[in-house]
Design a protein around this motif. Structure first.
Motif, PDB file in Angstrom:
ATOM      1  N   VAL A  76       0.838  -1.197   0.000  1.00 19.82           N
ATOM      2  CA  VAL A  76       0.000   0.000   0.000  1.00 19.82           C
ATOM      3  C   VAL A  76       0.875   1.249   0.000  1.00 19.82           C
ATOM      4  O   VAL A  76       0.623   2.213  -0.732  1.00 19.82           O
ATOM      5  CB  VAL A  76      -0.932  -0.004   1.225  1.00 19.82           C
ATOM      6  N   GLY A  77       1.931   1.240   0.815  1.00 16.11           N
ATOM      7  CA  GLY A  77       2.832   2.385   0.870  1.00 16.11           C
ATOM      8  C   GLY A  77       3.496   2.672  -0.459  1.00 16.11           C
ATOM      9  O   GLY A  77       3.597   3.830  -0.887  1.00 16.11           O
ATOM     10  N   MET A  78       3.932   1.617  -1.144  1.00 16.78           N
ATOM     11  CA  MET A  78       4.591   1.804  -2.434  1.00 16.78           C
ATOM     12  C   MET A  78       3.617   2.329  -3.483  1.00 16.78           C
ATOM     13  O   MET A  78       3.927   3.281  -4.220  1.00 16.78           O
ATOM     14  CB  MET A  78       5.213   0.486  -2.908  1.00 16.78           C
ATOM     15  N   LEU A  93       1.350   6.987  -6.558  1.00 17.02           N
ATOM     16  CA  LEU A  93       0.198   7.770  -6.999  1.00 17.02           C
ATOM     17  C   LEU A  93       0.244   9.203  -6.470  1.00 17.02           C
ATOM     18  O   LEU A  93      -0.084  10.154  -7.195  1.00 17.02           O
ATOM     19  CB  LEU A  93      -1.093   7.087  -6.544  1.00 17.02           C
ATOM     20  N   VAL A  94       0.635   9.367  -5.218  1.00 22.25           N
ATOM     21  CA  VAL A  94       0.736  10.712  -4.650  1.00 22.25           C
ATOM     22  C   VAL A  94       1.767  11.537  -5.401  1.00 22.25           C
ATOM     23  O   VAL A  94       1.538  12.712  -5.726  1.00 22.25           O
ATOM     24  CB  VAL A  94       1.084  10.645  -3.147  1.00 22.25           C
ATOM     25  N   MET A  95       2.888  10.924  -5.719  1.00 19.15           N
ATOM     26  CA  MET A  95       3.933  11.654  -6.442  1.00 19.15           C
ATOM     27  C   MET A  95       3.467  12.007  -7.855  1.00 19.15           C
ATOM     28  O   MET A  95       3.723  13.114  -8.345  1.00 19.15           O
ATOM     29  CB  MET A  95       5.218  10.824  -6.495  1.00 19.15           C
ATOM     30  N   ALA A 118       6.619  11.066   0.055  1.00 18.73           N
ATOM     31  CA  ALA A 118       6.911   9.849   0.818  1.00 18.73           C
ATOM     32  C   ALA A 118       6.430   9.986   2.258  1.00 18.73           C
ATOM     33  O   ALA A 118       5.823   9.059   2.818  1.00 18.73           O
ATOM     34  CB  ALA A 118       8.405   9.550   0.773  1.00 18.73           C
ATOM     35  N   GLU A 119       6.695  11.129   2.889  1.00 17.66           N
ATOM     36  CA  GLU A 119       6.295  11.327   4.280  1.00 17.66           C
ATOM     37  C   GLU A 119       4.783  11.386   4.431  1.00 17.66           C
ATOM     38  O   GLU A 119       4.210  10.815   5.370  1.00 17.66           O
ATOM     39  CB  GLU A 119       6.932  12.613   4.817  1.00 17.66           C
ATOM     40  N   SER A 173       8.976   1.599   1.782  1.00 16.53           N
ATOM     41  CA  SER A 173       8.209   1.302   0.572  1.00 16.53           C
ATOM     42  C   SER A 173       7.668   2.578  -0.061  1.00 16.53           C
ATOM     43  O   SER A 173       7.600   2.683  -1.298  1.00 16.53           O
ATOM     44  CB  SER A 173       7.063   0.338   0.892  1.00 16.53           C
ATOM     45  N   ALA A 174       7.287   3.568   0.764  1.00 22.26           N
ATOM     46  CA  ALA A 174       6.816   4.838   0.211  1.00 22.26           C
ATOM     47  C   ALA A 174       7.929   5.536  -0.562  1.00 22.26           C
ATOM     48  O   ALA A 174       7.694   6.105  -1.639  1.00 22.26           O
ATOM     49  CB  ALA A 174       6.300   5.739   1.331  1.00 22.26           C
ATOM     50  N   ILE A 175       9.145   5.481  -0.038  1.00 21.67           N
ATOM     51  CA  ILE A 175      10.293   6.067  -0.740  1.00 21.67           C
ATOM     52  C   ILE A 175      10.518   5.363  -2.074  1.00 21.67           C
ATOM     53  O   ILE A 175      10.776   6.001  -3.102  1.00 21.67           O
ATOM     54  CB  ILE A 175      11.560   5.999   0.139  1.00 21.67           C
TER      55      ILE A 175
END
Length: 337
Positions: A149-151, A156-158, A261-262, A288-290
């Protein structure tokens, strides 16, 4: 002897929280420091304060740790409260040992899953019940699901930010996102406090229950204050080895990527804490977000070899901590007879 065992076990639990703080401080501030949005000391101070605040925001995660992973040790099956306390002590030693090993090598593994691995390993060695349904539903499934989910969310956010600011002046946008990162980093640190301080609270409540000091109902105020304080002290001590891995070795981040990412990681942490009471790994979500954010630049921009080593560490953490905890419990039984 039971009082002494209780005091020692609680002391070790608070030391685990301290190692959790300096081990996981990178989760909240690595991206802000690497993009120069914050100086290292300012970032650590901000993270310590927000960790302290987050520790008082809820108790759902603590309840999951104290009641949903293993049977509260005690009674005849573990040799009375002393045997039960030995199980908790061994679990914490297993978690601390793995924290120190991964910190030394700069590997951002999960302090949370080291603790859970220690609890399961010590419980199996001590002959008490492991609530496998709780382990699977609250730990194993989130362990796999939260990084995915984080990845995805990070990606998508980026993409959304890139589209929204596609006509913006690049230099001006970066300055703006550098300022915005102070907010997103604070949100990350708050989420870290909500998650990780509560895990220690749950263990301390188990120790107090074993010693018949209290039952499972409620968390004493002094436990909240001590857990929050030790997590904050550990956070301020800093985990520079791991910070370098998250901030530089996976991908070179710029301020918009750091903000994305944050924001992603903190959103996942709040959702897991308040909707599911699931004790997820802040390390897994942040890393994973990074990766997801970095993949929007170009797939090859992410150093997947470093990422692979980090992911392998995730899989090893629980069994490694469980093994150390089981050995520690066996040694305690031999020494104490």
């Amino acid at each position: 002897m039971d009082t002494f065992a209780l005091v020692v076990t609680i002391g070790v639990a608070f030391f685990f929280t301290y190692t959790n703080g300096f081990h996981d401080s990178a989760n909240a501030i690595a991206t802000s420091v690497s993009t120069r949005a914050l100086t290292p000391r300012a970032a650590l101070l901000m993270a310590a304060v927000m960790n302290l605040a987050g520790a008082f925001m809820g108790s759902g995660v603590a309840k999951t740790v104290s009641e949903g992973v293993i049977e509260t040790p005690g009674g005849d099956s573990t040799g009375g409260s002393g045997g039960g306390m030995a199980i908790l002590f061994a679990a914490l030693v297993g978690a601390i040992t793995w924290n120190m090993i991964t910190w030394y090598f700069g590997l951002p593994s999960s302090s949370s899953h080291a603790l859970f691995g220690g609890l399961v390993g010590a419980a199996l060695a001590g002959g008490i019940a492991v609530y496998w349904s709780g382990v699977v539903e609250k730990i194993v499934i989130p362990m796999f699901l939260s990084p995915l989910v984080g990845m995805l969310l990070g990606y998508l956010v980026m993409l959304g930010l890139m589209w929204a600011f596609r006509r913006a002046n690049p230099s001006r946008a970066k300055r703006g996102f550098r300022i915005a990162q102070t907010v997103s980093a604070a949100a990350m640190a708050l989420g870290h406090g909500i998650q990780d301080a509560q895990k220690t609270m749950g263990v301390v409540v188990m120790a107090l229950t074993i010693a018949d000091v209290q039952d499972h109902n409620g968390i004493p105020l002094w436990v909240k204050i001590a857990s929050a304080g030790m997590l904050s002290l550990g956070t301020y001590a800093g985990g520079w080895r791991i910070m370098r891995t998250l901030g530089r070795r996976i991908i070179e981040l710029d301020p918009p990527q750091g903000f994305a990412a944050e924001t992603t990681a903190s959103s996942v942490m709040y959702t897991a804490s308040y909707l599911f009471h699931a004790p997820i790994s802040t390390t897994h979500v942040t890393t994973s977000a990074i990766m997801g954010v970095g993949a929007t630049k170009r797939f090859s921009a992410v150093r997947w070899g470093v990422a692979k080593n980090i992911v392998m560490g995730w899989f090893v953490t629980m069994p490694a901590a469980a093994g150390v905890a089981a050995l520690c419990y066996g040694a305690l039984v031999l020494v104490t007879g």
